[in-house]
Design an enzyme around this catalytic site. Structure first.
Site, PDB file in Angstrom:
ATOM      1  CB  CYS A 205      16.949  20.632   5.990  1.00 54.02           C
ATOM      2  SG  CYS A 205      15.568  19.729   5.300  1.00 54.02           S
TER       3      CYS A 205
ATOM      4  CG  HIS B  38      12.796  21.449   9.099  1.00 53.62           C
ATOM      5  ND1 HIS B  38      11.743  21.896   8.331  1.00 53.62           N
ATOM      6  CD2 HIS B  38      13.513  20.620   8.295  1.00 53.62           C
ATOM      7  CE1 HIS B  38      11.829  21.374   7.121  1.00 53.62           C
ATOM      8  NE2 HIS B  38      12.889  20.601   7.071  1.00 53.62           N
TER       9      HIS B  38
END
Ligand SMILES: NC(=O)c1ccc[n+]([C@@H]2O[C@H](COP(=O)([O-])OP(=O)(O)OC[C@H]3O[C@@H](n4cnc5c(N)ncnc54)[C@H](OP(=O)(O)O)[C@@H]3O)[C@@H](O)[C@H]2O)c1
Length: 341
Positions: A134, A250
């Site tokens: 990710c 993120h």
């Protein structure tokens, strides 16, 4: 939001349906109207669990080869070990396997796919497909066209990774630490091994375990997987991965050098037409995880500028939803492409 248009229905198995990624994946199959026939939900079998899909409750159970073989597409959103146990055999038996674990990402012959970057890697003959880590997804998407046009030769990243990237137990851990802090005024140290340090009101430069050179597992994944996705073994990549007390989304601070001369204006042009990316040209319009990293289907970037450290070096700030584009959404987009093959 794109919707599927096909008359064929696909029987779907989700291994890890009770997890963070599994929950998002089920929601996306529903909201994007993926043509699901039967749905089979699996968990570890260690505790009773059920999930709801299209208003119907499905009890989760431990997976078996026979049960998984009933599916046309199996999404693996559980562990490396579970993917290893079932995915190669299922793929050999003709079942599409979309694996979000790290187990097969670097395996030769297994495509590692972000549909808008290298969707052409999907082929009917290759039934086992891996989705990437990710953290690198944001950079892989945001810099894809810049790399194609100006060739990125060196890439440096500092990552600011949300707690949900480590799964539901990590989210529970942050919540416990916050509760303890507000009760007692201090953050407890836990020895459950989930995180190396307290995460509430803290951050730490360790995601995964360290190798002999002192690089973390996450840092090594970013480097190796990005090279595979871009099909460029020569690019030099250096990363510091940091876990931060953000729930979801993120963020990446990146520095990139290009082989061919370019300018901020030329880079802006590429960023504005990059598939799957929204670029903020004004410096004060940068994305943040809270505003742009929660159930968002695209990657966001801003603060493009010339770096002061070298000619042809630039800086960019990138935010993406680790549970959507970093995992569940990417897998569903892969399935949408498979459905059209
Ligand atoms: N979180 C992210 O941002 C992210 C991003 C990219 C990729 N991934 C990858 O996606 C996968 C799932 O991550 P997650 O964050 O959703 O983790 P999670 O919240 O901890 O969920 C894990 C899921 O896997 C199931 N599971 C564990 N052991 C199993 C077994 N032996 N057999 C069948 N199911 C089993 C769990 O079932 P129980 O509920 O019974 O324990 C749960 O449903 C991991 O491989 C992770 O590396 C995660």
């Amino acid at each position: 939001m794109k919707m599927m248009k096909t008359n064929k229905k696909f029987n779907i198995a989700v291994v890890g349906a009770s997890g963070m990624v599994g929950g998002e994946l089920l929601g996306l199959l529903e909201s994007r109207r993926f043509p699901v026939g039967e749905l089979y939900a699996f968990n570890s079998g260690r505790a009773a669990a059920s999930v709801t899909f299209r208003g119907k409750k499905h009890a989760c159970s431990a997976p078996s080869f026979e049960a998984l073989k009933k599916a046309d597409i199996v999404f693996f959103v559980s562990t490396d070990e579970v993917a290893e146990k079932f995915a190669p055999r299922l793929a050999a038996a003709g079942v599409w396997c979309v694996d979000d674990s790290a187990r097969f990402r670097l395996t030769a012959g297994v495509p590692l796919v972000i549909p808008e970057v290298n969707g052409e890697e999907l082929k009917p003959s290759r039934k086992l497909i891996a989705g990437p880590n990710c953290t690198l997804t944001g950079a892989a998407v945001a810099l894809a066209l810049i790399h194609r046009r100006f060739r990125v030769t060196e890439l440096r990243l500092a990552t600011y990774q949300a707690v949900s990237g480590a799964g539901k137990a990590a989210m529970a851990r942050l919540e416990e630490e916050l509760k303890a802090y507000f009760k007692s005024g201090s953050v407890p140290r836990s020895s459950d091994g989930k995180f190396p340090r307290p995460i509430a009101f803290n951050l730490f430069p360790q995601v995964g375990s360290f190798d002999g050179d002192g690089h973390s597992g996450e840092e090594n994944k970013v480097e190796a997987e990005l090279k595979k996705i871009w099909g460029d073994r020569k690019i030099k990549i250096s990363t510091t991965s940091v876990r931060v007390p953000v729930l979801r989304g993120h963020s990446l601070a990146v520095w990139f050098k290009t082989a061919r001369p370019c300018s901020p204006a030329a880079l802006r042009k590429e960023l504005q037409r990059t598939p799957g990316l929204k670029f903020f040209p004004r410096p004060d319009e940068y994305p943040t995880p809270l505003e742009n990293g929660n159930r968002t289907e695209i990657v966001y970037a801003g603060r493009l500028r010339r770096a002061r450290t070298a000619a042809n070096e630039y800086q960019l700030w990138i935010v993406s939803d680790n549970l959507y584009k970093g995992a569940a959404l990417n897998s569903v987009q892969i399935a949408e492409k498979i459905a059209k093959l």
